[in-house]
Structure formats: C-alpha cells, structure tokens
Motif scaffolding. Sequence first.
Motif, mmCIF file in Angstrom:
data_model
loop_
_atom_site.group_PDB
_atom_site.id
_atom_site.type_symbol
_atom_site.label_atom_id
_atom_site.label_comp_id
_atom_site.label_asym_id
_atom_site.label_seq_id
_atom_site.Cartn_x
_atom_site.Cartn_y
_atom_site.Cartn_z
ATOM 1 N N VAL A 24 18.431 -3.268 -7.098
ATOM 2 C CA VAL A 24 17.399 -2.383 -6.572
ATOM 3 C C VAL A 24 16.999 -1.379 -7.652
ATOM 4 O O VAL A 24 17.858 -0.767 -8.299
ATOM 5 N N PHE A 25 15.683 -1.216 -7.840
ATOM 6 C CA PHE A 25 15.146 -0.256 -8.796
ATOM 7 C C PHE A 25 14.177 0.679 -8.080
ATOM 8 O O PHE A 25 13.473 0.270 -7.156
ATOM 9 N N LYS A 26 14.129 1.925 -8.518
ATOM 10 C CA LYS A 26 13.183 2.907 -7.986
ATOM 11 C C LYS A 26 12.179 3.260 -9.069
ATOM 12 O O LYS A 26 12.544 3.421 -10.238
ATOM 13 N N LEU A 27 10.912 3.379 -8.672
ATOM 14 C CA LEU A 27 9.889 3.783 -9.628
ATOM 15 C C LEU A 27 9.990 5.287 -9.845
ATOM 16 O O LEU A 27 9.774 6.078 -8.927
ATOM 17 N N GLU A 28 10.337 5.668 -11.057
ATOM 18 C CA GLU A 28 10.484 7.082 -11.411
ATOM 19 C C GLU A 28 9.228 7.535 -12.132
ATOM 20 O O GLU A 28 8.886 7.011 -13.192
ATOM 21 N N GLU A 29 8.548 8.512 -11.544
ATOM 22 C CA GLU A 29 7.300 9.016 -12.108
ATOM 23 C C GLU A 29 7.449 10.493 -12.442
ATOM 24 O O GLU A 29 7.698 11.321 -11.567
ATOM 25 N N LEU A 51 9.003 4.180 -4.067
ATOM 26 C CA LEU A 51 8.633 2.777 -4.205
ATOM 27 C C LEU A 51 9.787 2.043 -4.870
ATOM 28 O O LEU A 51 10.199 2.383 -5.983
ATOM 29 N N LEU A 52 10.315 1.040 -4.176
ATOM 30 C CA LEU A 52 11.455 0.281 -4.675
ATOM 31 C C LEU A 52 11.032 -1.123 -5.087
ATOM 32 O O LEU A 52 10.147 -1.732 -4.476
ATOM 33 N N TYR A 110 0.865 -1.181 0.000
ATOM 34 C CA TYR A 110 0.000 0.000 0.000
ATOM 35 C C TYR A 110 0.897 1.225 0.000
ATOM 36 O O TYR A 110 1.705 1.424 0.912
ATOM 37 N N HIS A 111 0.768 2.049 -1.044
ATOM 38 C CA HIS A 111 1.692 3.167 -1.243
ATOM 39 C C HIS A 111 0.924 4.341 -1.838
ATOM 40 O O HIS A 111 0.270 4.206 -2.879
ATOM 41 N N LYS A 112 0.983 5.480 -1.166
ATOM 42 C CA LYS A 112 0.343 6.710 -1.645
ATOM 43 C C LYS A 112 -1.133 6.483 -1.987
ATOM 44 O O LYS A 112 -1.606 6.813 -3.086
ATOM 45 N N TRP A 129 -3.993 -0.302 -7.925
ATOM 46 C CA TRP A 129 -5.418 -0.553 -7.742
ATOM 47 C C TRP A 129 -6.017 0.505 -6.829
ATOM 48 O O TRP A 129 -5.513 0.755 -5.736
ATOM 49 N N ASP A 130 -7.107 1.105 -7.288
ATOM 50 C CA ASP A 130 -7.891 2.022 -6.467
ATOM 51 C C ASP A 130 -9.177 1.295 -6.090
ATOM 52 O O ASP A 130 -10.033 1.048 -6.945
#
Length: 216
Positions: free
Chosen positions: A116-121, A89-90, A35-37, A52-53
């Motif tokens: 390790v990867f970071k979600l870049e938005e 978010l990783l 659960y994130h943001k 998912w909302d």
Amino acid sequence: MITHGEQGDLAFCRAGDESWTILRRGFRPYDDIIYHKERFYTLGNHGGLDAWDVSSSSPKRTVIAQVPPVLTGGRVIHKRYLVESSGDLLLVLRHDYFDDDANSPSQLHRTGGFKVFKLEERSSMNPRWVEVKSIGDRVLFLGDNYSVSISAREFPECSANCIYFTDDNGLDCSINTEWGVHDLGIFNIQEKTIQSCYPTESLRIIGRSVWVTPSL
C-alpha cells in the motif's frame, strides 16, 4: 469517466452532454480510475498517475507521480488499485505467485500479498508515492468494479488494517473454467497473512465477483 474498447480508450461525459468525449485512445491502457478532490485520477498499467480536469471545454491533463518501487523476489504485479481512504489517495499493488501443486491450470494463480502506498503532496516537492505499513482502523475492499475504504469502528464485523479482495483474474473468471472464481480472501497488512473469507469450503463462483455497497 471510463475506459472502453479493446484498446482501453479513455473517455468522459459531463451532465447534459449528449455524447462521450474521447480523451485518449488506447496506446496507454489504464488499470483504474477514481474521482478525488474534484479531479479524475487515472492509473496507467505501468503505474504512472495522471490527474484530469474536465470542468472546462478544454480538458487538462497533469502528470502527478512516477512509478513506485517495483516488488522484488520474483513476485509479479497482477493488479493496481486506486482507493480513497480518510481523505488520502492510496495505490494498492497486488502481487501473485504460481502454485505448482494446484489441481487445475486455473488454480495456478494465487494472490501472494499487497503493498500500500499513499500519495504524499507537499508544496515544496513533487508528489510521490510513500509506502504505508498500516492503515489503522480502516478496511479496504478491492475489486474490478469498485474499491472502497470503511472504518472498522463503524463496521466492527470487519477486521481493521485488512484488505478484502475478490478474484479479478480474467482467466479464472471465465465461465468456461471448471473451477471458477477461487482467489478471494482477507489480507492482514501488519501480519502479511491471508485468510479465507469463509469459515468452510465454499462452492466455486462462476463469473466475476464484485463488492456491493448498500445504501441505508
């Protein structure tokens, strides 16, 4: 939100609901959920990320990111984890190798390292996974039950820029194996080295090992 059943059905239950609502049946098993943001994120076992909302009567699914680059050199992706760290978010990929010198079949499986990867938005482009070479003073604890990020400044007993991991290989964790859980350790992201969690040889653990976050 949970995955359940042999086929990995995806379901959720809101406060006040009297039963679980099935979102997807197990044609697409999931590796992890977080659960994130204010949204749930699910990670398919192929590496794809969905959001998912479930706040309304008609849950909405959004495809967020594609599969990150596959590891090379014959390394096998054993597990994928989602973890929130300092608001980011990783995605953590864990790869294995097989130890030909092991004394037992259950010891053939060893963790070789992590990526390790970071979600870049960004508003001007689609979200994407970007590899992270360092997580600074953060410490990641990864496991089957829950993954968490803490600050080494607040918890100096932990090593910064490291990943603490448990043995979540299903075969190794079986109570029928003579050796039990053995693949636990601390991975240094910068040096790409693994050290034991214990200063001396410890007894084997039977059953899955989990991290516990105390509430003080």
